[in-house]
Design a protein around this motif. Structure first.
Motif, PDB file in Angstrom:
ATOM      1  N   ARG A 129      39.034  44.387  48.135  1.00 22.28           N
ATOM      2  CA  ARG A 129      39.899  43.237  48.330  1.00 22.28           C
ATOM      3  C   ARG A 129      39.378  41.981  49.082  1.00 22.28           C
ATOM      4  NH1 ARG A 129      46.218  43.849  47.878  1.00 22.28           N
ATOM      5  NH2 ARG A 129      45.671  45.319  45.962  1.00 22.28           N
ATOM      6  N   LEU A 130      39.216  41.896  50.447  1.00 19.94           N
ATOM      7  CA  LEU A 130      38.554  40.923  51.268  1.00 19.94           C
ATOM      8  C   LEU A 130      36.971  40.244  50.477  1.00 19.94           C
ATOM      9  CD1 LEU A 130      38.934  39.693  54.134  1.00 19.94           C
ATOM     10  CD2 LEU A 130      37.517  41.014  54.453  1.00 19.94           C
ATOM     11  N   GLY A 131      36.342  41.200  49.408  1.00 20.01           N
ATOM     12  CA  GLY A 131      34.946  40.237  48.906  1.00 20.01           C
ATOM     13  C   GLY A 131      35.205  39.253  48.265  1.00 20.01           C
ATOM     14  N   LEU A 132      37.051  40.020  46.943  1.00 22.61           N
ATOM     15  CA  LEU A 132      37.449  39.604  46.235  1.00 22.61           C
ATOM     16  C   LEU A 132      38.226  38.163  46.399  1.00 22.61           C
ATOM     17  CD1 LEU A 132      38.649  39.144  43.201  1.00 22.61           C
ATOM     18  CD2 LEU A 132      40.470  40.643  44.138  1.00 22.61           C
ATOM     19  N   LEU A 133      39.104  38.190  47.894  1.00 18.92           N
ATOM     20  CA  LEU A 133      39.577  37.335  48.335  1.00 18.92           C
ATOM     21  C   LEU A 133      38.341  35.560  48.246  1.00 18.92           C
ATOM     22  CD1 LEU A 133      42.157  38.642  50.132  1.00 18.92           C
ATOM     23  CD2 LEU A 133      42.788  37.305  48.350  1.00 18.92           C
ATOM     24  N   ARG A 134      37.512  36.149  49.574  1.00 16.61           N
ATOM     25  CA  ARG A 134      36.552  35.050  49.291  1.00 16.61           C
ATOM     26  C   ARG A 134      35.708  34.712  48.357  1.00 16.61           C
ATOM     27  NH1 ARG A 134      33.572  39.775  53.853  1.00 16.61           N
ATOM     28  NH2 ARG A 134      34.238  38.596  55.349  1.00 16.61           N
ATOM     29  N   GLN A 135      36.061  34.783  47.562  1.00 13.23           N
ATOM     30  CA  GLN A 135      35.501  35.048  46.006  1.00 13.23           C
ATOM     31  C   GLN A 135      36.528  33.315  45.594  1.00 13.23           C
ATOM     32  OE1 GLN A 135      32.690  37.533  43.013  1.00 13.23           O
ATOM     33  NE2 GLN A 135      33.765  39.293  44.656  1.00 13.23           N
ATOM     34  N   GLY A 192      38.103  31.873  47.757  1.00 15.36           N
ATOM     35  CA  GLY A 192      38.145  31.251  48.080  1.00 15.36           C
ATOM     36  C   GLY A 192      39.664  31.032  49.020  1.00 15.36           C
ATOM     37  N   ALA A 193      39.823  31.604  49.324  1.00 14.29           N
ATOM     38  CA  ALA A 193      41.183  32.292  50.310  1.00 14.29           C
ATOM     39  C   ALA A 193      40.844  32.811  51.524  1.00 14.29           C
ATOM     40  CB  ALA A 193      42.379  33.018  49.523  1.00 14.29           C
ATOM     41  N   VAL A 194      39.988  33.407  51.681  1.00 14.42           N
ATOM     42  CA  VAL A 194      38.993  32.915  52.928  1.00 14.42           C
ATOM     43  C   VAL A 194      37.628  33.149  53.533  1.00 14.42           C
ATOM     44  CG1 VAL A 194      39.166  35.645  54.430  1.00 14.42           C
ATOM     45  CG2 VAL A 194      40.517  35.443  52.885  1.00 14.42           C
ATOM     46  N   GLU A 195      37.601  32.780  54.314  1.00 10.82           N
ATOM     47  CA  GLU A 195      35.789  31.762  55.102  1.00 10.82           C
ATOM     48  C   GLU A 195      34.536  33.157  55.085  1.00 10.82           C
ATOM     49  OE1 GLU A 195      35.173  29.040  54.756  1.00 10.82           O
ATOM     50  OE2 GLU A 195      36.780  27.946  54.416  1.00 10.82           O
TER      51      GLU A 195
END
Length: 235
Positions: free
Chosen positions: A220-226, A228-231
């Protein structure tokens, strides 16, 4: 085409026969072509045994029969039986793995159905969902629908099953996921971005054939990066 061989015999020396089968498994490691073997004992006549051996094809079964260990074990097996064991060769024309089919149907409904009502016949009312991205387990079919609806509101997405394996009351699906971020998801407004991820889901089935429990693993962290929500991490 999958091929199955039925071996029918009678013996009062099952323990010796069982040890003999274990020897064959050990001695043919890396060379045998059998993929699955089940031995059943007749409840009405405990001397009556049936072994069901599965092969990828008839040709592979013939290769297996030509192993010197197979020939020797058959002769020793016959000496333990009352009469010569009989063989029935079967080409598999239907192979219904019911729990695996239900798991497949689950992902189809989540992806393609306009509503999630068809899950009622597939999932137990007291279903328990384990997702490491959630602080608490999701408990109950109603809350599972709410969780799935949040994903469906946030994305137009598809699952593609890369592998599916079933054993006992468990079915494991290794999947890839692709979605377009169309609506609010975890407080993130729609970005229109396309995102992908891979993961695995293990379902446990109840005795009624419904999904009773699920374990999800995905990034899920990788999804949030895609989105743009997580650097991304600095290298």
């Amino acid at each position: 085409m999958t091929f199955v061989q039925l071996i029918d015999c009678r013996t009062s020396r099952f323990e010796e026969l069982d040890r003999l089968m274990n020897q064959w498994v050990e001695q043919t490691r890396g060379r045998r072509t059998a993929t699955h073997a089940v031995v059943g004992k007749d409840r009405g006549d405990t001397s009556h045994l049936v072994e069901i051996v599965e092969f990828p094809s008839y040709e592979e079964a013939m290769r297996n029969s030509k192993l010197p260990e197979t020939d020797r074990i058959f002769r020793e097996m016959s000496a333990l039986c009352e009469g010569t064991p009989t063989f029935t060769d079967l080409d598999v024309v239907r192979d219904a793995r019911l729990n695996a089919d239900t798991a497949r149907r689950f992902f189809e409904i989540v992806t393609a159905s306009h509503d999630l009502s068809p899950l009622t016949g597939l999932v137990e009312e007291d279903y328990r969902d384990h997702d490491p991205a959630n602080e608490q387990d999701v408990v109950g079919l109603k809350d599972l629908r709410r969780e799935l609806d949040a994903w469906r509101a946030g994305f137009d997405f598809t699952f593609r099953a890369e592998d599916r394996m079933a054993q006992g009351d468990r079915v494991c699906t290794r999947w890839s996921w692709e979605g377009i971020h169309k609506g609010d998801f975890l407080g993130i407004p729609a970005t229109g971005r396309r995102a992908t991820m891979t993961g695995m889901t293990v379902f446990r089935f109840s005795t009624s054939g419904r999904v009773a429990e699920g374990w999800w693993q995905y990034d899920r962290l990788g999804l949030l990066r895609q989105l743009g929500a997580v650097e991304p991490p600095e290298l």
